[in-house]
Design an enzyme around this catalytic site. Structure first.
Site, PDB file in Angstrom:
ATOM      1  N   LYS A  50     -18.203  30.494  38.871  1.00 35.95           N
ATOM      2  CA  LYS A  50     -19.617  30.845  38.941  1.00 35.95           C
ATOM      3  C   LYS A  50     -19.875  32.074  39.821  1.00 35.95           C
ATOM      4  O   LYS A  50     -20.894  32.740  39.661  1.00 35.95           O
ATOM      5  CB  LYS A  50     -20.450  29.656  39.432  1.00 35.95           C
ATOM      6  CG  LYS A  50     -20.312  28.391  38.587  1.00 35.95           C
ATOM      7  CD  LYS A  50     -20.447  28.661  37.109  1.00 35.95           C
ATOM      8  CE  LYS A  50     -20.361  27.431  36.220  1.00 35.95           C
ATOM      9  NZ  LYS A  50     -19.171  26.588  36.384  1.00 35.95           N
ATOM     10  N   TYR A 263     -18.887  13.828  29.798  1.00 35.60           N
ATOM     11  CA  TYR A 263     -18.806  14.804  30.893  1.00 35.60           C
ATOM     12  C   TYR A 263     -18.539  14.064  32.216  1.00 35.60           C
ATOM     13  O   TYR A 263     -19.173  13.048  32.504  1.00 35.60           O
ATOM     14  CB  TYR A 263     -20.136  15.562  30.985  1.00 35.60           C
ATOM     15  CG  TYR A 263     -20.234  16.436  32.213  1.00 35.60           C
ATOM     16  CD1 TYR A 263     -19.673  17.708  32.225  1.00 35.60           C
ATOM     17  CD2 TYR A 263     -20.848  15.983  33.381  1.00 35.60           C
ATOM     18  CE1 TYR A 263     -19.734  18.506  33.348  1.00 35.60           C
ATOM     19  CE2 TYR A 263     -20.915  16.770  34.517  1.00 35.60           C
ATOM     20  CZ  TYR A 263     -20.354  18.028  34.489  1.00 35.60           C
ATOM     21  OH  TYR A 263     -20.405  18.805  35.621  1.00 35.60           O
ATOM     22  N   TYR A 289     -13.385  19.728  34.836  1.00 37.06           N
ATOM     23  CA  TYR A 289     -13.257  20.939  34.014  1.00 37.06           C
ATOM     24  C   TYR A 289     -11.792  21.370  33.840  1.00 37.06           C
ATOM     25  O   TYR A 289     -11.244  21.302  32.744  1.00 37.06           O
ATOM     26  CB  TYR A 289     -14.023  22.104  34.653  1.00 37.06           C
ATOM     27  CG  TYR A 289     -15.490  21.875  34.858  1.00 37.06           C
ATOM     28  CD1 TYR A 289     -16.393  22.084  33.813  1.00 37.06           C
ATOM     29  CD2 TYR A 289     -15.993  21.465  36.084  1.00 37.06           C
ATOM     30  CE1 TYR A 289     -17.748  21.895  33.992  1.00 37.06           C
ATOM     31  CE2 TYR A 289     -17.354  21.271  36.269  1.00 37.06           C
ATOM     32  CZ  TYR A 289     -18.231  21.495  35.230  1.00 37.06           C
ATOM     33  OH  TYR A 289     -19.569  21.298  35.410  1.00 37.06           O
TER      34      TYR A 289
HETATM   35  C1  LIG Z   1     -18.917  25.507  35.455  1.00 40.38           C
HETATM   36  C2  LIG Z   1     -17.449  25.305  35.426  1.00 40.38           C
HETATM   37  C3  LIG Z   1     -16.724  25.491  34.232  1.00 40.38           C
HETATM   38  C4  LIG Z   1     -17.389  25.799  32.915  1.00 40.38           C
HETATM   39  O1  LIG Z   1     -17.826  27.122  32.799  1.00 40.38           O
HETATM   40  P1  LIG Z   1     -19.036  27.446  31.808  1.00 40.38           P
HETATM   41  O2  LIG Z   1     -19.255  28.882  31.939  1.00 40.38           O
HETATM   42  O3  LIG Z   1     -20.175  26.589  32.277  1.00 40.38           O
HETATM   43  O4  LIG Z   1     -18.626  27.034  30.427  1.00 40.38           O
HETATM   44  C5  LIG Z   1     -15.361  25.340  34.265  1.00 40.38           C
HETATM   45  N1  LIG Z   1     -14.720  24.999  35.403  1.00 40.38           N
HETATM   46  C6  LIG Z   1     -15.370  24.793  36.551  1.00 40.38           C
HETATM   47  C7  LIG Z   1     -14.583  24.396  37.742  1.00 40.38           C
HETATM   48  C8  LIG Z   1     -16.763  24.938  36.611  1.00 40.38           C
HETATM   49  O5  LIG Z   1     -17.399  24.719  37.766  1.00 40.38           O
END
Ligand SMILES: *Cc1c(COP(=O)(O)O)cnc(C)c1O
Length: 334
Positions: A50, A263, A289
Protein backbone atom coordinates in the site's frame (compact mmCIF):
# COMPACT_ATOMS: atom_id res chain seq x y z
CA UNK A 1 3.38 7.24 -20.92
CA UNK A 2 4.93 9.95 -18.77
CA UNK A 3 4.58 8.68 -15.24
CA UNK A 4 7.13 11.26 -14.09
CA UNK A 5 4.53 13.96 -14.72
CA UNK A 6 2.32 12.64 -11.90
CA UNK A 7 2.72 14.22 -8.45
CA UNK A 8 4.13 11.74 -5.95
CA UNK A 9 5.18 12.08 -2.32
CA UNK A 10 8.13 9.79 -1.57
CA UNK A 11 7.22 7.46 1.30
CA UNK A 12 8.73 4.10 0.34
CA UNK A 13 12.24 2.70 0.29
CA UNK A 14 12.67 2.16 -3.44
CA UNK A 15 13.65 0.24 -5.39
CA UNK A 16 12.67 -2.77 -3.29
CA UNK A 17 15.05 -5.73 -3.61
CA UNK A 18 14.58 -8.40 -6.30
CA UNK A 19 16.07 -11.61 -4.90
CA UNK A 20 16.42 -15.23 -6.02
CA UNK A 21 14.70 -17.93 -3.94
CA UNK A 22 17.11 -20.77 -4.63
CA UNK A 23 16.46 -22.83 -1.52
CA UNK A 24 12.74 -22.70 -2.24
CA UNK A 25 13.37 -23.62 -5.88
CA UNK A 26 15.52 -26.60 -4.88
CA UNK A 27 12.99 -27.74 -2.28
CA UNK A 28 10.41 -27.79 -5.07
CA UNK A 29 12.75 -29.73 -7.35
CA UNK A 30 12.30 -27.31 -10.25
CA UNK A 31 14.91 -25.91 -12.62
CA UNK A 32 12.73 -22.87 -13.13
CA UNK A 33 14.24 -19.70 -11.63
CA UNK A 34 12.04 -18.40 -8.81
CA UNK A 35 12.56 -14.85 -7.58
CA UNK A 36 10.86 -12.56 -5.09
CA UNK A 37 10.15 -8.85 -5.47
CA UNK A 38 10.36 -7.61 -1.88
CA UNK A 39 7.50 -5.14 -1.67
CA UNK A 40 7.14 -6.20 1.95
CA UNK A 41 10.31 -4.09 2.33
CA UNK A 42 8.88 -0.70 1.29
CA UNK A 43 9.87 0.45 4.76
CA UNK A 44 6.96 2.55 6.04
CA UNK A 45 5.92 1.31 9.52
CA UNK A 46 6.28 -2.35 8.60
CA UNK A 47 6.10 -1.93 4.83
CA UNK A 48 3.88 -3.54 2.24
CA UNK A 49 2.29 -2.83 -1.12
CA UNK A 50 0.00 0.00 0.00
CA UNK A 51 2.93 2.36 0.48
CA UNK A 52 3.51 2.62 -3.29
CA UNK A 53 -0.15 3.50 -3.81
CA UNK A 54 -0.05 6.01 -0.97
CA UNK A 55 2.83 7.90 -2.61
CA UNK A 56 0.39 8.97 -5.34
CA UNK A 57 -2.72 9.15 -3.15
CA UNK A 58 -1.01 11.39 -0.59
CA UNK A 59 0.10 13.71 -3.39
CA UNK A 60 -3.50 13.86 -4.64
CA UNK A 61 -4.68 14.62 -1.10
CA UNK A 62 -2.11 17.40 -0.68
CA UNK A 63 -3.08 18.91 -4.04
CA UNK A 64 -6.70 18.96 -2.82
CA UNK A 65 -5.59 20.92 0.25
CA UNK A 66 -6.30 18.05 2.64
CA UNK A 67 -4.93 17.94 6.18
CA UNK A 68 -6.62 14.65 7.11
CA UNK A 69 -6.72 11.12 5.63
CA UNK A 70 -9.75 8.88 6.06
CA UNK A 71 -9.63 5.27 4.94
CA UNK A 72 -11.14 1.86 5.57
CA UNK A 73 -10.48 -1.86 5.58
CA UNK A 74 -10.88 -4.99 7.65
CA UNK A 75 -9.81 -4.90 11.28
CA UNK A 76 -6.30 -6.18 10.43
CA UNK A 77 -5.97 -3.96 7.37
CA UNK A 78 -2.38 -3.43 6.25
CA UNK A 79 -3.62 -0.59 4.07
CA UNK A 80 -5.11 1.21 7.09
CA UNK A 81 -1.85 0.85 9.01
CA UNK A 82 0.25 2.18 6.13
CA UNK A 83 -2.20 5.07 5.67
CA UNK A 84 -1.89 5.92 9.36
CA UNK A 85 1.89 5.97 8.95
CA UNK A 86 1.71 8.12 5.81
CA UNK A 87 -0.53 10.60 7.64
CA UNK A 88 1.94 10.75 10.52
CA UNK A 89 4.86 11.31 8.13
CA UNK A 90 3.01 14.11 6.37
CA UNK A 91 1.68 15.79 9.51
CA UNK A 92 -1.92 14.93 8.70
CA UNK A 93 -4.68 13.53 10.90
CA UNK A 94 -6.07 10.06 10.21
CA UNK A 95 -9.38 8.28 10.72
CA UNK A 96 -9.59 4.53 10.16
CA UNK A 97 -13.02 2.96 9.62
CA UNK A 98 -12.37 -0.74 10.21
CA UNK A 99 -15.00 -3.45 9.76
CA UNK A 100 -15.20 -6.92 11.26
CA UNK A 101 -14.67 -8.66 7.92
CA UNK A 102 -13.36 -11.92 9.41
CA UNK A 103 -15.69 -13.87 11.78
CA UNK A 104 -14.76 -15.90 14.85
CA UNK A 105 -11.35 -14.47 15.69
CA UNK A 106 -10.24 -14.28 19.32
CA UNK A 107 -10.09 -11.11 21.42
CA UNK A 108 -6.49 -10.34 20.45
CA UNK A 109 -7.53 -9.89 16.84
CA UNK A 110 -8.80 -6.38 17.55
CA UNK A 111 -5.83 -5.16 19.55
CA UNK A 112 -2.66 -6.79 18.21
CA UNK A 113 -0.77 -6.60 14.90
CA UNK A 114 -1.94 -3.85 12.59
CA UNK A 115 -4.44 -2.47 15.13
CA UNK A 116 -1.69 -1.97 17.69
CA UNK A 117 0.34 -0.07 15.09
CA UNK A 118 -2.69 2.01 14.04
CA UNK A 119 -2.98 3.26 17.62
CA UNK A 120 0.77 3.76 17.99
CA UNK A 121 0.77 5.85 14.81
CA UNK A 122 -1.89 8.12 16.31
CA UNK A 123 -4.82 7.20 14.09
CA UNK A 124 -8.43 7.50 15.31
CA UNK A 125 -9.70 3.93 15.03
CA UNK A 126 -13.35 2.90 14.76
CA UNK A 127 -14.35 -0.77 14.59
CA UNK A 128 -17.70 -1.45 12.92
CA UNK A 129 -19.77 -4.63 12.52
CA UNK A 130 -19.56 -6.82 9.43
CA UNK A 131 -21.82 -5.53 6.66
CA UNK A 132 -21.23 -1.84 7.48
CA UNK A 133 -21.24 0.31 4.35
CA UNK A 134 -17.62 1.49 4.39
CA UNK A 135 -18.26 4.39 2.01
CA UNK A 136 -21.10 5.78 4.12
CA UNK A 137 -19.19 5.33 7.35
CA UNK A 138 -16.18 7.19 5.88
CA UNK A 139 -18.39 9.99 4.55
CA UNK A 140 -19.87 10.42 8.03
CA UNK A 141 -16.42 10.64 9.60
CA UNK A 142 -15.24 13.07 6.92
CA UNK A 143 -18.31 15.28 7.47
CA UNK A 144 -17.51 15.49 11.20
CA UNK A 145 -13.91 16.48 10.44
CA UNK A 146 -15.16 19.21 8.09
CA UNK A 147 -17.33 20.63 10.87
CA UNK A 148 -14.18 20.75 13.00
CA UNK A 149 -12.47 22.83 10.31
CA UNK A 150 -10.39 20.08 8.71
CA UNK A 151 -10.12 19.15 5.05
CA UNK A 152 -10.40 15.36 4.86
CA UNK A 153 -9.41 13.21 1.90
CA UNK A 154 -11.20 9.87 1.63
CA UNK A 155 -9.26 6.86 0.32
CA UNK A 156 -11.35 3.78 -0.58
CA UNK A 157 -10.54 0.20 0.43
CA UNK A 158 -6.98 -0.80 -0.38
CA UNK A 159 -6.20 2.56 -1.98
CA UNK A 160 -7.30 0.99 -5.25
CA UNK A 161 -8.19 4.02 -7.34
CA UNK A 162 -6.64 5.06 -10.66
CA UNK A 163 -4.32 7.25 -8.61
CA UNK A 164 -3.29 4.46 -6.23
CA UNK A 165 -2.75 2.02 -9.10
CA UNK A 166 -0.09 4.38 -10.51
CA UNK A 167 2.14 3.10 -7.70
CA UNK A 168 2.10 -0.33 -9.32
CA UNK A 169 2.53 1.03 -12.84
CA UNK A 170 5.71 2.51 -11.43
CA UNK A 171 6.56 -0.82 -9.75
CA UNK A 172 6.28 -2.57 -13.14
CA UNK A 173 8.88 -0.16 -14.59
CA UNK A 174 11.10 -0.73 -11.56
CA UNK A 175 10.85 -4.52 -11.81
CA UNK A 176 11.56 -4.62 -15.53
CA UNK A 177 14.60 -2.36 -15.06
CA UNK A 178 15.93 -4.61 -12.29
CA UNK A 179 15.46 -7.69 -14.46
CA UNK A 180 17.35 -6.03 -17.32
CA UNK A 181 20.19 -5.16 -14.95
CA UNK A 182 20.43 -8.84 -13.97
CA UNK A 183 19.93 -10.21 -17.52
CA UNK A 184 16.88 -11.96 -16.11
CA UNK A 185 13.96 -12.88 -18.37
CA UNK A 186 10.67 -12.71 -16.49
CA UNK A 187 8.11 -15.22 -17.71
CA UNK A 188 5.47 -15.15 -15.00
CA UNK A 189 4.58 -12.84 -12.13
CA UNK A 190 2.44 -14.09 -9.23
CA UNK A 191 0.70 -11.57 -6.96
CA UNK A 192 -2.24 -11.65 -4.53
CA UNK A 193 -5.40 -9.85 -5.69
CA UNK A 194 -7.93 -8.26 -3.36
CA UNK A 195 -8.98 -4.66 -4.00
CA UNK A 196 -7.11 -4.98 -7.29
CA UNK A 197 -4.87 -1.92 -7.54
CA UNK A 198 -1.65 -3.90 -7.33
CA UNK A 199 -2.52 -6.29 -10.15
CA UNK A 200 -4.18 -3.59 -12.28
CA UNK A 201 -1.18 -1.28 -12.02
CA UNK A 202 1.31 -4.05 -12.82
CA UNK A 203 -0.72 -5.09 -15.87
CA UNK A 204 -1.01 -1.54 -17.18
CA UNK A 205 2.72 -0.93 -16.69
CA UNK A 206 3.85 -4.18 -18.29
CA UNK A 207 1.48 -3.76 -21.22
CA UNK A 208 2.63 -0.17 -21.80
CA UNK A 209 6.22 -1.47 -21.84
CA UNK A 210 5.21 -4.17 -24.32
CA UNK A 211 6.58 -6.73 -21.82
CA UNK A 212 5.07 -10.16 -22.36
CA UNK A 213 5.24 -11.55 -18.80
CA UNK A 214 2.11 -13.42 -17.78
CA UNK A 215 0.73 -11.91 -14.58
CA UNK A 216 -1.35 -14.19 -12.39
CA UNK A 217 -3.48 -12.67 -9.66
CA UNK A 218 -4.31 -15.07 -6.86
CA UNK A 219 -7.75 -14.09 -5.59
CA UNK A 220 -7.89 -13.87 -1.78
CA UNK A 221 -11.51 -12.69 -1.56
CA UNK A 222 -13.03 -16.11 -2.33
CA UNK A 223 -14.89 -14.33 -5.12
CA UNK A 224 -12.73 -14.56 -8.23
CA UNK A 225 -15.45 -13.28 -10.58
CA UNK A 226 -15.83 -10.04 -8.65
CA UNK A 227 -12.06 -9.64 -8.28
CA UNK A 228 -11.67 -10.11 -12.03
CA UNK A 229 -14.31 -7.44 -12.78
CA UNK A 230 -12.72 -5.04 -10.31
CA UNK A 231 -9.22 -5.48 -11.75
CA UNK A 232 -10.42 -5.25 -15.36
CA UNK A 233 -12.28 -2.00 -14.66
CA UNK A 234 -9.42 -0.46 -12.72
CA UNK A 235 -6.81 -1.45 -15.32
CA UNK A 236 -8.93 0.14 -18.08
CA UNK A 237 -9.48 3.40 -16.19
CA UNK A 238 -5.86 3.62 -15.05
CA UNK A 239 -4.64 3.12 -18.63
CA UNK A 240 -7.07 5.75 -19.88
CA UNK A 241 -5.79 8.19 -17.31
CA UNK A 242 -2.20 7.60 -18.38
CA UNK A 243 -3.09 7.76 -22.06
CA UNK A 244 -1.80 4.23 -22.77
CA UNK A 245 -3.49 1.24 -24.33
CA UNK A 246 -5.49 -0.78 -21.79
CA UNK A 247 -4.26 -4.36 -21.32
CA UNK A 248 -6.56 -6.70 -23.30
CA UNK A 249 -8.82 -9.07 -21.38
CA UNK A 250 -6.69 -12.10 -22.24
CA UNK A 251 -3.79 -10.62 -20.27
CA UNK A 252 -5.84 -10.74 -17.07
CA UNK A 253 -5.49 -14.04 -15.21
CA UNK A 254 -7.28 -14.50 -11.89
CA UNK A 255 -6.77 -17.82 -10.13
CA UNK A 256 -9.57 -18.51 -7.67
CA UNK A 257 -8.59 -21.89 -6.24
CA UNK A 258 -6.39 -20.69 -3.36
CA UNK A 259 -8.62 -18.27 -1.47
CA UNK A 260 -10.07 -20.90 0.85
CA UNK A 261 -13.59 -20.50 2.22
CA UNK A 262 -13.48 -16.73 2.76
CA UNK A 263 -11.33 -13.61 3.01
CA UNK A 264 -9.07 -13.81 6.05
CA UNK A 265 -9.48 -17.56 6.61
CA UNK A 266 -6.29 -19.50 5.88
CA UNK A 267 -6.45 -23.12 4.67
CA UNK A 268 -3.94 -25.89 5.39
CA UNK A 269 -2.33 -25.07 2.02
CA UNK A 270 -2.06 -21.38 3.04
CA UNK A 271 -0.28 -22.28 6.27
CA UNK A 272 1.92 -24.87 4.53
CA UNK A 273 2.99 -22.22 1.98
CA UNK A 274 3.81 -19.76 4.77
CA UNK A 275 5.96 -22.36 6.54
CA UNK A 276 7.67 -23.37 3.29
CA UNK A 277 8.70 -19.76 2.54
CA UNK A 278 9.75 -19.15 6.14
CA UNK A 279 11.76 -22.35 6.47
CA UNK A 280 13.53 -22.31 3.10
CA UNK A 281 14.10 -18.58 2.64
CA UNK A 282 13.52 -16.92 6.02
CA UNK A 283 10.73 -15.07 4.28
CA UNK A 284 7.69 -14.17 6.39
CA UNK A 285 4.35 -14.29 4.56
CA UNK A 286 0.94 -13.45 6.00
CA UNK A 287 -2.07 -15.80 6.12
CA UNK A 288 -4.55 -13.38 4.49
CA UNK A 289 -2.75 -12.40 1.26
CA UNK A 290 0.83 -13.38 0.53
CA UNK A 291 0.68 -16.97 1.80
CA UNK A 292 -2.42 -17.62 -0.33
CA UNK A 293 -0.53 -16.24 -3.32
CA UNK A 294 2.47 -18.43 -2.46
CA UNK A 295 0.12 -21.45 -2.21
CA UNK A 296 -0.95 -20.61 -5.77
CA UNK A 297 2.67 -20.35 -6.92
CA UNK A 298 3.65 -23.69 -5.32
CA UNK A 299 0.58 -25.39 -6.77
CA UNK A 300 1.22 -23.92 -10.22
CA UNK A 301 4.82 -25.13 -10.28
CA UNK A 302 3.78 -28.53 -8.95
CA UNK A 303 1.02 -29.13 -11.50
CA UNK A 304 2.78 -27.55 -14.47
CA UNK A 305 0.18 -24.79 -14.69
CA UNK A 306 3.04 -22.28 -14.42
CA UNK A 307 5.14 -24.06 -17.04
CA UNK A 308 6.88 -21.82 -19.54
CA UNK A 309 10.02 -19.83 -20.21
CA UNK A 310 11.64 -17.26 -17.97
CA UNK A 311 11.73 -16.73 -14.24
CA UNK A 312 8.71 -16.83 -11.97
CA UNK A 313 8.62 -13.67 -9.84
CA UNK A 314 6.59 -13.68 -6.65
CA UNK A 315 5.52 -10.20 -5.56
CA UNK A 316 5.68 -10.21 -1.78
CA UNK A 317 3.12 -7.59 -0.82
CA UNK A 318 3.86 -7.61 2.92
CA UNK A 319 1.36 -8.14 5.71
CA UNK A 320 3.71 -9.23 8.46
CA UNK A 321 1.91 -7.32 11.27
CA UNK A 322 -1.32 -9.17 10.44
CA UNK A 323 0.44 -12.45 11.10
CA UNK A 324 0.42 -11.71 14.83
CA UNK A 325 -3.37 -12.01 14.80
CA UNK A 326 -2.98 -15.62 13.60
CA UNK A 327 -0.81 -17.38 16.21
CA UNK A 328 -1.81 -20.78 14.76
CA UNK A 329 0.19 -20.01 11.62
CA UNK A 330 3.54 -20.85 13.23
CA UNK A 331 3.18 -24.64 13.31
CA UNK A 332 5.48 -27.24 14.94
CA UNK A 333 9.27 -27.20 14.54
CA UNK A 334 10.66 -28.42 11.24
C1 LIG B 1 -3.84 -5.13 0.31
C2 LIG B 1 -2.90 -6.27 0.25
C3 LIG B 1 -2.85 -7.09 -0.89
C4 LIG B 1 -3.79 -6.94 -2.05
O1 LIG B 1 -3.50 -5.85 -2.88
P1 LIG B 1 -4.67 -5.19 -3.74
O2 LIG B 1 -4.05 -4.09 -4.46
O3 LIG B 1 -5.71 -4.78 -2.73
O4 LIG B 1 -5.24 -6.25 -4.64
C5 LIG B 1 -1.92 -8.11 -0.92
N1 LIG B 1 -1.09 -8.33 0.12
C6 LIG B 1 -1.12 -7.59 1.23
C7 LIG B 1 -0.19 -7.93 2.33
C8 LIG B 1 -2.03 -6.52 1.34
O5 LIG B 1 -2.05 -5.80 2.46
Amino acid sequence: MDLGAWPRVPLAHLPTPLEPMDRLRRALGTERAVWVKRDDATGLAGGGNKTRKLEYLAAEAKAAGADWLVTTGGVQSNHARQTAAAAARLGMGCDLVLTRAVPDRDAGYESTGNVQLDHLLGAHVQIHPVGTDRGEAMDAVAARRRVQGHTPFVIPTGGSTETGALGYVRAALELVNQAVDRDLAIGTIVVPASSGGTLAGLLVGLHALNHSARVIGIDVEADAATTRRTVAGLAASTARRLGVEPPPGERLHIEGAHAGPAYGIPTDATLAAARMAARTEGLVLDPVYSAKAMAGLLHGLDTGALAGEGAVVFVHTGGLPGLFAYPEAAGPAA
